[in-house]
Design a protein around this motif. Structure first.
Motif, PDB file in Angstrom:
ATOM      1  N   SER A  43    -119.453  50.817   7.956  1.00 25.48           N
ATOM      2  CA  SER A  43    -119.213  50.264   7.646  1.00 25.48           C
ATOM      3  C   SER A  43    -119.811  48.744   8.400  1.00 25.48           C
ATOM      4  CB  SER A  43    -118.736  49.676   6.934  1.00 25.48           C
ATOM      5  OG  SER A  43    -116.848  49.053   7.665  1.00 25.48           O
TER       6      SER A  43
ATOM      7  N   ASP B  46    -119.060  39.710   4.685  1.00 27.47           N
ATOM      8  CA  ASP B  46    -118.813  40.608   3.230  1.00 27.47           C
ATOM      9  C   ASP B  46    -117.435  39.295   2.918  1.00 27.47           C
ATOM     10  OD1 ASP B  46    -121.111  41.999   2.861  1.00 27.47           O
ATOM     11  OD2 ASP B  46    -119.900  43.498   3.132  1.00 27.47           O
TER      12      ASP B  46
ATOM     13  N   THR C 170    -116.963  47.405  -1.956  1.00 27.52           N
ATOM     14  CA  THR C 170    -117.779  48.451  -0.718  1.00 27.52           C
ATOM     15  C   THR C 170    -116.894  49.699  -0.588  1.00 27.52           C
ATOM     16  OG1 THR C 170    -119.120  47.052   0.255  1.00 27.52           O
ATOM     17  CG2 THR C 170    -118.497  49.052   1.577  1.00 27.52           C
TER      18      THR C 170
ATOM     19  N   PHE D 236    -123.163  51.312   0.578  1.00 27.46           N
ATOM     20  CA  PHE D 236    -123.265  49.914   1.382  1.00 27.46           C
ATOM     21  C   PHE D 236    -124.194  49.476   1.857  1.00 27.46           C
ATOM     22  CE2 PHE D 236    -120.713  53.430   4.285  1.00 27.46           C
ATOM     23  CZ  PHE D 236    -120.149  52.885   4.408  1.00 27.46           C
TER      24      PHE D 236
END
Length: 146
Positions: A61, A74, A82, A136
């Motif tokens: 990530s 994010d 996610t 992702f």
């Protein structure tokens, strides 16, 4: 596919596999140790896979599919989505891994470690594809201008 897109995909794939090598090392070390210590091989796989999975989420990530330092972070809901997709996808891969491990070990009579090697090779491509295309995705909700 443009040269730039191809290059980005290649870099992602290489980074994913470098992270994967570390995940695999963690997974194999844990699996080997647990089997050596007398843990049933399927239980050992679940524990070892979990250890590699945690490492995978953090590094992929951040480095493989991350947006980079200059982009906005994010949102909490996006991070949650996610995380959920990551857990679901890895649960599916763990299921595939367990079925294949059992098949190679129980039905075909291969050793646990040889079976583990074969299964690892099989699941690498599946993992990259699912991670890139679903886990992702980098899709962000559209916001209207005020």
């Amino acid at each position: 596919m443009s040269k730039g897109s191809y290059r980005k995909l290649l870099i992602q794939f290489i980074t994913f596999n470098l992270v994967g090598l570390l995940n695999t090392a963690i997974d194999f070390f844990m699996f080997t140790f647990l089997v050596w210590a007398g843990t049933y091989y399927l239980a050992a796989q679940v524990i070892a896979y979990g250890a590699g999975m945690i490492n995978s989420f953090v590094l992929n990530s951040r480095y493989t599919f991350g947006k980079g330092k200059n982009d906005l972070k994010d949102s909490k809901p996006q991070q949650f989505k996610t995380g959920v997709r990551f857990i679901v996808w890895n649960g599916i891969l763990l299921g595939i891994t367990l079925v294949l491990l059992a098949a190679f070990t129980e039905w075909w009579g291969l050793s646990e470690l040889v079976s583990k090697l074969i299964v690892t090779v099989i699941t690498v491509a599946l993992n990259f594809y699912g991670s890139k295309k679903w886990v992702f995705t980098g899709k962000r909700p559209q916001t209207g201008s005020s």
